[in-house]
Design a protein around this motif. Structure first.
Motif, mmCIF file in Angstrom:
data_model
loop_
_atom_site.group_PDB
_atom_site.id
_atom_site.type_symbol
_atom_site.label_atom_id
_atom_site.label_comp_id
_atom_site.label_asym_id
_atom_site.label_seq_id
_atom_site.Cartn_x
_atom_site.Cartn_y
_atom_site.Cartn_z
ATOM 1 N N SER A 119 0.819 -1.213 0.000
ATOM 2 C CA SER A 119 0.000 0.000 0.000
ATOM 3 C C SER A 119 0.850 1.259 0.000
ATOM 4 N N THR A 120 2.105 1.141 0.424
ATOM 5 C CA THR A 120 3.013 2.287 0.430
ATOM 6 C C THR A 120 4.007 2.246 -0.720
ATOM 7 N N GLY A 121 3.915 1.190 -1.562
ATOM 8 C CA GLY A 121 4.863 1.056 -2.662
ATOM 9 C C GLY A 121 6.268 0.798 -2.190
ATOM 10 N N GLY A 122 6.398 0.112 -1.075
ATOM 11 C CA GLY A 122 7.708 -0.097 -0.460
ATOM 12 C C GLY A 122 8.693 -0.852 -1.325
ATOM 13 N N GLY A 123 8.216 -1.846 -2.067
ATOM 14 C CA GLY A 123 9.090 -2.558 -2.983
ATOM 15 C C GLY A 123 10.057 -3.522 -2.331
ATOM 16 N N ALA A 124 9.748 -3.997 -1.135
ATOM 17 C CA ALA A 124 10.660 -4.902 -0.437
ATOM 18 C C ALA A 124 10.656 -6.308 -1.025
ATOM 19 N N TYR A 125 9.592 -6.678 -1.761
ATOM 20 C CA TYR A 125 9.432 -8.045 -2.225
ATOM 21 C C TYR A 125 9.158 -8.099 -3.730
ATOM 22 N N ASP A 126 9.581 -9.200 -4.329
ATOM 23 C CA ASP A 126 9.315 -9.436 -5.746
ATOM 24 C C ASP A 126 8.184 -10.433 -5.961
ATOM 25 N N VAL A 127 7.993 -11.326 -5.005
ATOM 26 C CA VAL A 127 6.898 -12.298 -5.052
ATOM 27 C C VAL A 127 6.212 -12.299 -3.698
ATOM 28 N N LEU A 128 4.894 -12.189 -3.714
ATOM 29 C CA LEU A 128 4.097 -12.148 -2.496
ATOM 30 C C LEU A 128 3.249 -13.401 -2.385
#
Length: 438
Positions: A78-87
């Motif tokens: 929701s914040t566009g953090g971008g910590a992950y590539d696959v959820l």
């Protein structure tokens, strides 16, 4: 809270070193966030196959408890953090997040993925306007697992389609406190996907609704009172100590250790109660989720799935991983390594046409029947303005249901009465829905 699987990491490093991928700087690292359940742990143990086929992709794992995973991923995406590539997300999140533009379309998966083999109900639940936004790793409904030896000793016979009253009667008869055998195990841990998954599905069978057709909360209804009081009374009579702390994994452990007579939970648990980790593997039977005679059973519909956030900088590599982990060849890989009984269930039609699987999985037929009878568009007895069986498919649900789950867990722990918990649930749900503009 980051747990990197040592085996996978070591294999990946060795493969990268052997191919010179690190030396030429062309390795792509993807980070996968997943839940700490058995099927996902099996996937991590098989990463040697992926690393061999894709030495240019290095995989890092973040493995979290279910409630923590949901909170973590919701905040990040929701914040566009971008910590992950696959959820690793579920049937609740996918339509909402896909509609928000937060997920990458998977409509361009290669032909060998055989997307038309996906079970229609599961595929539909992971799509928005014809776009597939997540690939199912396994699908599930819920059903009744029980000890056949304890049932026989109690002089009872489990019907294929039991009622809640029978379950309560049987649980009481099977309870043996001196030998630490609890007649019933059921989710009590607070969380919208923990105790509220069970209780929402259960409430459908009692004729309860989260909301009426005008989006008014219904926790002050007789149907919800009947649901919660029945659950609390049954758990007090026959459930384990500290049940308010038990979610899926805790109850699975209890059942495997022979400490549960009946366990009502996900059909995906079938393989784990009959595998080598279970001390009662040869004494397990399966039945449908219970009902009260009103035409609805307490069974849900869910899929744990893999999706790619639009914030990922490594979308092609992420799609390569998803194609491997959820494609048709993965089933054969698991079967070779763990046996057919361990193949992730509930995603592909072809699995339920495979005699090798059907012969190895005594829960397969009951899984298909349970999934087929769960109706997200008509989840309960009376009309509702929402879709979803064990959840309400609106963005506000996760937050509201987590708070309601805390109220119900508190009642299970004996900290308040059912009536107090329901009154609190009604008030907080009305407040949150009013604030959201319903």
């Amino acid at each position: 809270m980051k747990l990197t699987t040592a085996l996978c990491g070591a294999t990946a490093l060795a493969t990268m070193a052997a191919t010179g991928a690190f030396a030429d700087g062309h390795a792509t690292t993807i980070t996968i966030a997943t839940v700490n359940n058995g099927d996902m742990i099996t996937m991590q143990s098989l990463m040697g196959d992926f690393n061999e086929k894709h030495p240019d992709i290095n995989v890092e794992w973040v493995t979290l408890e279910e409630n923590v995973l949901r909170q973590n991923l919701t905040t990040d995406i929701s914040t566009g953090g971008g910590a992950y590539d696959v959820l690793t997300i579920g049937t609740y999140e996918v339509p909402i997040w896909g509609n928000n533009g937060w997920l990458v379309s998977l409509n361009d998966l290669p032909a060998e993925y055989e997307v038309d083999d996906l079970i229609p109900a599961i595929r539909g639940g992971l799509s928005v306007d014809g776009e597939l936004y997540a690939a199912p790793f396994y699908g599930e409904s819920s059903f009744t697992m029980y000890r056949t030896d304890l049932m026989e000793a109690a002089g009872l016979e489990m019907p294929e389609a039991p009622t809640w009253e029978f379950i309560r009667e049987a649980a009481a008869a099977m309870t043996d406190r001196d030998n630490e055998i609890n007649g019933i195990c059921a989710r009590g841990k607070a969380g919208w996907g923990e105790n509220m998954a069970l209780l929402t599905a259960m409430s459908n069978s009692f004729g309860a609704r989260w909301f009426d057709e005008d989006w008014q909360a219904q926790f002050d209804s007789e149907a919800w009172s009947n649901t919660l009081n029945f659950y609390l009374d049954m758990m007090e009579e026959s459930g384990p100590a500290g049940a308010a702390n038990n979610g899926f994994n805790e109850n699975l452990t209890l059942f495997q250790q022979g400490k549960c007579g009946i366990w009502i939970d996900a059909t995906s648990a079938g393989q784990f109660v009959v595998n080598d980790d279970s001390t009662v593997a040869d004494q397990v039977g399966f039945a449908l989720a219970p009902d009260t005679g009103l035409g609805k059973r307490g069974n849900w519909l869910w899929a744990w799935s893999l999706a790619i956030p639009t914030s990922s900088q490594n979308q092609d590599a992420a799609k390569t991983f998803i194609n491997w982990a959820t494609g048709p060849e993965y089933s054969a890989l698991v079967a070779e390594a763990k046996g057919w009984v361990a193949v992730p269930p509930g995603t592909r039609t072809s699995l339920y046409e495979n005699d090798n699987y059907l012969n190895a999985a005594p829960f397969a037929a009951m899984t298909v029947e349970s999934m087929g009878t769960a109706d997200p568009t008509n989840p309960t007895v009376d009309p509702v303005p929402y879709t979803g069986v064990q959840f309400v498919a609106i963005p506000e649900f996760a937050g509201i249901a987590t708070q309601v789950g805390q109220q119900f867990a508190s009642a299970l722990a004996g900290q308040q009465t059912a009536e107090e918990a329901l009154a609190n649930a009604q008030e907080l749900t009305l407040d949150e829905m009013d604030a959201a503009g319903y």
